[in-house]
Design a protein around this motif. Structure first.
Motif, PDB file in Angstrom:
ATOM      1  N   GLY A 195     -13.552 -11.803   7.217  1.00 31.55           N
ATOM      2  CA  GLY A 195     -12.179 -12.008   6.792  1.00 31.55           C
ATOM      3  C   GLY A 195     -12.078 -12.128   5.286  1.00 31.55           C
ATOM      4  N   ILE A 196     -11.074 -11.475   4.684  1.00 27.14           N
ATOM      5  CA  ILE A 196     -10.812 -11.668   3.261  1.00 27.14           C
ATOM      6  C   ILE A 196      -9.380 -12.183   3.116  1.00 27.14           C
ATOM      7  N   ARG A 197      -9.236 -13.216   2.339  1.00 25.74           N
ATOM      8  CA  ARG A 197      -7.997 -13.980   2.281  1.00 25.74           C
ATOM      9  C   ARG A 197      -7.499 -14.094   0.854  1.00 25.74           C
ATOM     10  N   GLY A 198      -6.211 -13.882   0.666  1.00 28.02           N
ATOM     11  CA  GLY A 198      -5.620 -14.020  -0.654  1.00 28.02           C
ATOM     12  C   GLY A 198      -4.136 -14.294  -0.550  1.00 28.02           C
ATOM     13  N   THR A 199      -3.527 -14.608  -1.658  1.00 31.44           N
ATOM     14  CA  THR A 199      -2.097 -14.865  -1.670  1.00 31.44           C
ATOM     15  C   THR A 199      -1.340 -13.563  -1.430  1.00 31.44           C
ATOM     16  N   THR A 200      -0.088 -13.699  -1.038  1.00 26.58           N
ATOM     17  CA  THR A 200       0.733 -12.513  -0.825  1.00 26.58           C
ATOM     18  C   THR A 200       0.956 -11.760  -2.133  1.00 26.58           C
ATOM     19  N   GLN A 201       0.858 -12.468  -3.263  1.00 35.02           N
ATOM     20  CA  GLN A 201       0.993 -11.788  -4.558  1.00 35.02           C
ATOM     21  C   GLN A 201      -0.243 -10.948  -4.869  1.00 35.02           C
ATOM     22  N   LEU A 202      -1.401 -11.431  -4.484  1.00 36.14           N
ATOM     23  CA  LEU A 202      -2.642 -10.683  -4.708  1.00 36.14           C
ATOM     24  C   LEU A 202      -2.792  -9.552  -3.693  1.00 36.14           C
ATOM     25  N   MET A 203      -2.561  -9.871  -2.435  1.00 33.19           N
ATOM     26  CA  MET A 203      -2.767  -8.903  -1.361  1.00 33.19           C
ATOM     27  C   MET A 203      -1.431  -8.259  -1.002  1.00 33.19           C
ATOM     28  N   ILE A 204      -0.897  -7.490  -1.952  1.00 37.39           N
ATOM     29  CA  ILE A 204       0.358  -6.778  -1.708  1.00 37.39           C
ATOM     30  C   ILE A 204       0.102  -5.651  -0.712  1.00 37.39           C
ATOM     31  N   PRO A 205       1.114  -5.222   0.017  1.00 37.83           N
ATOM     32  CA  PRO A 205       0.910  -4.201   1.055  1.00 37.83           C
ATOM     33  C   PRO A 205       0.194  -2.952   0.561  1.00 37.83           C
ATOM     34  N   GLU A 206       0.458  -2.546  -0.690  1.00 37.88           N
ATOM     35  CA  GLU A 206      -0.164  -1.327  -1.213  1.00 37.88           C
ATOM     36  C   GLU A 206      -1.669  -1.468  -1.380  1.00 37.88           C
ATOM     37  N   ARG A 207      -2.161  -2.687  -1.529  1.00 36.66           N
ATOM     38  CA  ARG A 207      -3.598  -2.913  -1.721  1.00 36.66           C
ATOM     39  C   ARG A 207      -4.357  -3.114  -0.420  1.00 36.66           C
ATOM     40  N   ILE A 208      -3.662  -3.362   0.667  1.00 35.43           N
ATOM     41  CA  ILE A 208      -4.318  -3.715   1.925  1.00 35.43           C
ATOM     42  C   ILE A 208      -5.317  -2.649   2.380  1.00 35.43           C
ATOM     43  N   PRO A 209      -4.952  -1.357   2.429  1.00 41.91           N
ATOM     44  CA  PRO A 209      -5.942  -0.354   2.885  1.00 41.91           C
ATOM     45  C   PRO A 209      -7.186  -0.307   2.002  1.00 41.91           C
ATOM     46  N   PHE A 210      -7.011  -0.448   0.698  1.00 41.20           N
ATOM     47  CA  PHE A 210      -8.154  -0.436  -0.215  1.00 41.20           C
ATOM     48  C   PHE A 210      -9.062  -1.632   0.032  1.00 41.20           C
ATOM     49  N   LEU A 211      -8.468  -2.807   0.167  1.00 45.38           N
ATOM     50  CA  LEU A 211      -9.253  -4.008   0.430  1.00 45.38           C
ATOM     51  C   LEU A 211      -9.963  -3.918   1.787  1.00 45.38           C
ATOM     52  N   ALA A 212      -9.273  -3.343   2.766  1.00 48.51           N
ATOM     53  CA  ALA A 212      -9.881  -3.186   4.084  1.00 48.51           C
ATOM     54  C   ALA A 212     -11.084  -2.248   4.024  1.00 48.51           C
ATOM     55  N   ASP A 213     -10.992  -1.189   3.224  1.00 53.03           N
ATOM     56  CA  ASP A 213     -12.133  -0.279   3.072  1.00 53.03           C
ATOM     57  C   ASP A 213     -13.341  -1.008   2.485  1.00 53.03           C
ATOM     58  N   LEU A 214     -13.109  -1.814   1.457  1.00 56.96           N
ATOM     59  CA  LEU A 214     -14.205  -2.584   0.871  1.00 56.96           C
ATOM     60  C   LEU A 214     -14.797  -3.556   1.891  1.00 56.96           C
ATOM     61  N   ALA A 215     -13.932  -4.177   2.674  1.00 52.45           N
ATOM     62  CA  ALA A 215     -14.407  -5.124   3.684  1.00 52.45           C
ATOM     63  C   ALA A 215     -15.252  -4.421   4.739  1.00 52.45           C
ATOM     64  N   ARG A 216     -14.854  -3.217   5.137  1.00 52.57           N
ATOM     65  CA  ARG A 216     -15.623  -2.482   6.156  1.00 52.57           C
ATOM     66  C   ARG A 216     -17.004  -2.105   5.638  1.00 52.57           C
ATOM     67  N   VAL A 217     -17.079  -1.732   4.375  1.00 55.77           N
ATOM     68  CA  VAL A 217     -18.381  -1.411   3.783  1.00 55.77           C
ATOM     69  C   VAL A 217     -19.288  -2.641   3.813  1.00 55.77           C
ATOM     70  N   THR A 218     -18.726  -3.787   3.434  1.00 48.47           N
ATOM     71  CA  THR A 218     -19.506  -5.027   3.453  1.00 48.47           C
ATOM     72  C   THR A 218     -19.900  -5.401   4.875  1.00 48.47           C
ATOM     73  N   ALA A 219     -18.994  -5.218   5.829  1.00 42.81           N
ATOM     74  CA  ALA A 219     -19.292  -5.537   7.228  1.00 42.81           C
ATOM     75  C   ALA A 219     -20.447  -4.690   7.745  1.00 42.81           C
ATOM     76  N   THR A 220     -20.472  -3.423   7.358  1.00 42.49           N
ATOM     77  CA  THR A 220     -21.575  -2.549   7.780  1.00 42.49           C
ATOM     78  C   THR A 220     -22.894  -3.014   7.178  1.00 42.49           C
ATOM     79  N   THR A 221     -22.859  -3.411   5.912  1.00 38.05           N
ATOM     80  CA  THR A 221     -24.067  -3.913   5.252  1.00 38.05           C
ATOM     81  C   THR A 221     -24.558  -5.191   5.918  1.00 38.05           C
ATOM     82  N   ILE A 222     -23.630  -6.084   6.244  1.00 40.88           N
ATOM     83  CA  ILE A 222     -24.003  -7.333   6.905  1.00 40.88           C
ATOM     84  C   ILE A 222     -24.616  -7.057   8.275  1.00 40.88           C
ATOM     85  N   ALA A 223     -24.005  -6.158   9.033  1.00 39.71           N
ATOM     86  CA  ALA A 223     -24.533  -5.826  10.363  1.00 39.71           C
ATOM     87  C   ALA A 223     -25.950  -5.277  10.258  1.00 39.71           C
TER      88      ALA A 223
END
Length: 255
Positions: free
Chosen positions: A216-244
């Motif tokens: 899970g990645i957590r931030g304020t609504t000002q930081l995690m604006i809707p336009e950034r969500i797909p980009f942040l999710a891509d980074l999270a998926r890369v990290t999740a794969t590395t962790i797995a």
């Protein structure tokens, strides 16, 4: 061999008493007895047994009880046994790259339990209520559900009374969110557990393809604006794969 039902009942009651402390509060005998619908004398005996084993501690001035050091020891043993510490460098890196707080969670019953944190504590200090979240209301919980084998009965049994007015209110609305998440590749908690914050959840797959953990990645609504969500999710998926890769490769080596 005959089962000692009296002994089993005592163990069950003692564990129920421990669960009273999940919010990290200090509690008195009366509060615990009332919460578990137990006689005062029974509650006192259970607390004395837990006190002797150091599962709880008692404040000498107030007489109130809190979780003890023995649980910290067992928690560390479990933490090491499941190799979760190996994920720490990766979630710290993701937090630094995104400016968000990052956690790794697993499922426990109808809740998601955060096992590893980065800067989650900056906003909440020592509030341990931030360790446990309802599966249906949290991004990490929904990630654990969306990419695992769950039955309709399990979804219907979730505590839908918990959450905000943005939280799924029944199994149908939750199912719709899970289907959308599988299409998008991530889950979203848009102020469903806390106003002013958004959280993205992605699965960490075990070798069988199930979500053993959720990132899970957590931030304020000002930081995690809707336009950034797909980009942040891509980074999270890369990290999740590395962790797995890290967790399950090293887990295989130890067996």
């Amino acid at each position: 061999m005959a089962v000692n039902r009296s002994g089993l009942q005592t163990v069950s009651r003692a564990l129920a008493v421990l669960r009273c402390f999940q919010g990290d509060a200090e509690l008195g005998v009366t509060e615990i007895a009332r919460a578990q619908n137990l006689p005062m004398s029974t509650t006192h005996r259970l607390l004395q047994a837990l006190l002797e084993s150091e599962f709880v501690e008692q404040d000498e001035q107030t007489g109130r009880y809190r979780l003890g050091v023995a649980l910290a020891e067992y928690g560390q043993l479990s933490y090491r046994r499941h190799l979760v510490y190996l994920a720490e460098p990766h979630i710290e890196q993701l937090a630094a790259e995104t400016g968000t707080a990052v956690s790794l969670a697993t499922r426990h019953g109808s809740d998601a339990i955060n096992l590893v944190f980065t800067r989650w504590r900056e906003a909440h200090g020592h509030d341990l209520s931030e360790v446990r979240f309802p599966l249906h209301a949290s991004a990490i919980g929904k990630a654990l559900l969306a990419w695992s084998s769950v039955t309709r009965e399990e979804l219907e049994a979730l505590p839908y009374h918990q959450g905000t007015d943005r939280t799924p209110s029944d199994a149908d609305s939750l199912t719709a969110e899970l289907e959308a998440a599988r299409t998008a590749g991530y889950t979203i908690n848009d102020e469903q557990t806390e106003w002013g914050y958004r959280i993205i959840g992605v699965p960490v797959f075990d070798p069988a393809g199930n979500a053993r953990f959720a990132l899970g990645i957590r931030g304020t609504t000002q930081l995690m604006i809707p336009e950034r969500i797909p980009f942040l999710a891509d980074l999270a998926r890369v990290t999740a794969t590395t962790i797995a890769t890290t967790l399950f490769r090293d887990a295989a080596r130890t067996h």
